[in-house]
Design a protein around this motif. Structure first.
Motif, short mmCIF file in Angstrom:
data_model
loop_
_atom_site.label_atom_id
_atom_site.label_comp_id
_atom_site.label_asym_id
_atom_site.label_seq_id
_atom_site.Cartn_x
_atom_site.Cartn_y
_atom_site.Cartn_z
N PRO A 177 0.81 -1.23 0.00
CA PRO A 177 0.00 0.00 0.00
C PRO A 177 0.84 1.27 0.00
CG PRO A 177 -0.82 -1.58 1.60
CD PRO A 177 0.50 -2.08 1.14
N LEU A 178 1.95 1.26 0.73
CA LEU A 178 2.81 2.44 0.79
C LEU A 178 3.41 2.75 -0.57
CD1 LEU A 178 4.25 4.68 2.35
CD2 LEU A 178 6.02 3.00 2.95
N LEU A 179 3.94 1.72 -1.23
CA LEU A 179 4.53 1.93 -2.55
C LEU A 179 3.47 2.33 -3.58
CD1 LEU A 179 7.07 -1.04 -2.73
CD2 LEU A 179 7.54 1.36 -2.22
N ALA A 180 2.27 1.77 -3.45
CA ALA A 180 1.20 2.12 -4.38
C ALA A 180 0.82 3.59 -4.24
CB ALA A 180 -0.02 1.24 -4.13
N ASN A 181 0.75 4.08 -3.00
CA ASN A 181 0.41 5.49 -2.79
C ASN A 181 1.50 6.41 -3.34
OD1 ASN A 181 -2.17 5.56 -1.51
ND2 ASN A 181 -1.25 4.74 0.34
N ILE A 182 2.74 6.06 -3.10
CA ILE A 182 3.84 6.89 -3.60
C ILE A 182 3.86 6.90 -5.13
CG2 ILE A 182 6.34 7.14 -3.68
CD1 ILE A 182 6.44 5.96 -0.87
N TYR A 183 3.68 5.73 -5.71
CA TYR A 183 3.74 5.60 -7.17
C TYR A 183 2.56 6.31 -7.83
CZ TYR A 183 3.60 3.31 -11.73
OH TYR A 183 3.54 3.05 -13.08
N LEU A 184 1.35 6.03 -7.36
CA LEU A 184 0.16 6.58 -8.01
C LEU A 184 -0.03 8.06 -7.72
CD1 LEU A 184 -2.37 3.66 -7.50
CD2 LEU A 184 -1.17 4.31 -9.58
N ASN A 185 0.57 8.56 -6.67
CA ASN A 185 0.47 9.99 -6.41
C ASN A 185 1.10 10.79 -7.55
OD1 ASN A 185 -0.06 12.35 -4.58
ND2 ASN A 185 2.17 12.49 -4.69
N THR A 186 2.17 10.26 -8.10
CA THR A 186 2.84 10.95 -9.21
C THR A 186 2.25 10.56 -10.56
OG1 THR A 186 4.90 11.04 -7.95
CG2 THR A 186 5.06 11.33 -10.33
N VAL A 187 2.06 9.25 -10.74
CA VAL A 187 1.62 8.76 -12.05
C VAL A 187 0.16 9.11 -12.32
CG1 VAL A 187 1.29 6.68 -13.45
CG2 VAL A 187 3.31 6.91 -12.01
N MET A 188 -0.70 9.06 -11.28
CA MET A 188 -2.13 9.23 -11.52
C MET A 188 -2.69 10.51 -10.92
SD MET A 188 -5.29 6.69 -10.48
CE MET A 188 -4.74 5.39 -11.57
N ASP A 189 -2.48 10.73 -9.62
CA ASP A 189 -3.17 11.83 -8.92
C ASP A 189 -2.81 13.20 -9.48
OD1 ASP A 189 -4.16 9.80 -7.44
OD2 ASP A 189 -3.01 10.23 -5.63
N ASP A 190 -1.52 13.51 -9.49
CA ASP A 190 -1.09 14.82 -9.97
C ASP A 190 -1.44 15.02 -11.44
OD1 ASP A 190 -0.13 15.25 -7.46
OD2 ASP A 190 1.97 14.78 -7.96
N TRP A 191 -1.25 13.95 -12.22
CA TRP A 191 -1.56 14.05 -13.64
C TRP A 191 -3.05 14.23 -13.87
CZ3 TRP A 191 -4.62 10.69 -16.49
CH2 TRP A 191 -4.66 10.93 -17.86
N ALA A 192 -3.90 13.46 -13.15
CA ALA A 192 -5.35 13.55 -13.33
C ALA A 192 -5.87 14.92 -12.92
CB ALA A 192 -6.04 12.46 -12.52
N SER A 193 -5.30 15.50 -11.86
CA SER A 193 -5.72 16.84 -11.45
C SER A 193 -5.37 17.87 -12.52
CB SER A 193 -5.05 17.21 -10.12
OG SER A 193 -5.46 16.32 -9.09
N GLY A 194 -4.18 17.73 -13.12
CA GLY A 194 -3.81 18.64 -14.20
C GLY A 194 -4.68 18.45 -15.42
N TRP A 195 -5.02 17.20 -15.74
CA TRP A 195 -5.90 16.93 -16.88
C TRP A 195 -7.27 17.55 -16.66
CZ3 TRP A 195 -10.50 14.96 -18.36
CH2 TRP A 195 -10.65 14.55 -19.69
N ARG A 196 -7.77 17.45 -15.45
CA ARG A 196 -9.08 18.01 -15.14
C ARG A 196 -9.08 19.53 -15.32
NH1 ARG A 196 -11.37 16.81 -9.26
NH2 ARG A 196 -9.29 17.61 -8.76
N MET A 197 -8.04 20.18 -14.88
CA MET A 197 -7.97 21.64 -14.99
C MET A 197 -7.80 22.10 -16.43
SD MET A 197 -8.42 22.74 -11.93
CE MET A 197 -7.89 24.44 -12.11
N ALA A 198 -7.06 21.31 -17.23
CA ALA A 198 -6.74 21.75 -18.59
C ALA A 198 -7.72 21.26 -19.65
CB ALA A 198 -5.32 21.30 -18.94
#
Length: 243
Positions: A17-38
């Motif tokens: 779970p720890l590695l999944a959160n670290i990995y997906l925070n960069t690969v998915m979360d930050d990217w998805a938030s930017g996609w939503r705004m743009a």
């Protein structure tokens, strides 16, 4: 013969779970938030827990565009989205009426965090998302409790009663949500049946002595009856502006 793994993490390990959160925070979360705004013009809802995520879109076209972009984004880093668990469905306030006009069946459901989410209508005719305990999750938990009861067959009834009470409280505190009280009540009933079954297996004398009337007294003493543990989301997350 054992072979050391070089890709991924062991299933169920503490570090996963720890590695999944670290990995997906960069690969998915930050990217998805930017996609939503743009990219998005309508509302977009993003909910993620460890490696499970649900995305809600106001417009179907944006949902399809996001799914294509997400697949390309994840595959660029190596992994791939699960083909059976990754799907686009029509869900929400107007899903039932829109599908009815097209002559389609009821809106599809989806499982998330142990619940099956369903488009439903209240008695007042208002839309709400009904959550029902996943049947596989319920059966698996009962199977685990049965195995533990067999191991603790000859423990004192007081000790087993305290343990079962904590099991029922834990299940109820998570699953006792509006519209889903059938599952906690069923869990409570099945726990009682498993307990008397184990008690009667302790000896031939116990099989004769432990009638249902006697067991009901023991059940009322130790096993707490399930009660609603959570209000409706509109009440729980209600916010008011202070002026």
């Amino acid at each position: 013969m054992r072979h050391p793994g070089t890709i991924g993490t062991p299933q169920g390990s503490v570090i996963s779970p720890l590695l999944a959160n670290i990995y997906l925070n960069t690969v998915m979360d930050d990217w998805a938030s930017g996609w939503r705004m743009a990219q998005a013009k309508g509302d977009v809802i993003i909910v993620r827990y460890v490696d499970d995520a649900v995305f809600g879109f106001q417009y179907e076209s944006e949902g399809r565009a996001f799914l294509i972009a997400l697949c390309e984004r994840v595959e660029a880093y190596g992994p791939k989205l699960h083909p059976a668990k990754t799907r686009l469905i029509e869900f929400g306030r107007f899903a039932a009426s829109n599908r009815s006009k097209r002559g389609n069946d009821k809106p599809e459901t989806f499982d998330y965090l142990g619940f099956t989410h369903i488009c439903a209508v209240s008695r007042r005719g208002k839309f709400w998302i009904r959550r029902k305990t996943n049947r596989k999750r319920l059966r698996r938990r009962l199977k685990e409790v049965k195995a533990m009861l067999i191991r603790r067959m000859h423990d004192p009834l007081e000790v087993v009663g305290k343990w079962l009470a904590s099991v029922i409280r834990g299940f109820t505190s998570y699953h006792a949500v509006p519209g889903n009280m059938k599952a906690p009540r069923e869990f409570y009933t099945q726990i009682g049946r498993l307990w008397i079954w184990v008690i009667r297996r302790r000896s031939q004398k116990a099989r004769c002595r432990w009638t249902w009337e006697r067991f009901y007294r023991l059940q009322r003493l130790w096993l707490p009856r399930p009660r609603l543990a959570h209000p409706f989301p509109c009440v729980r997350f209600d916010a008011k502006y202070l002026r």
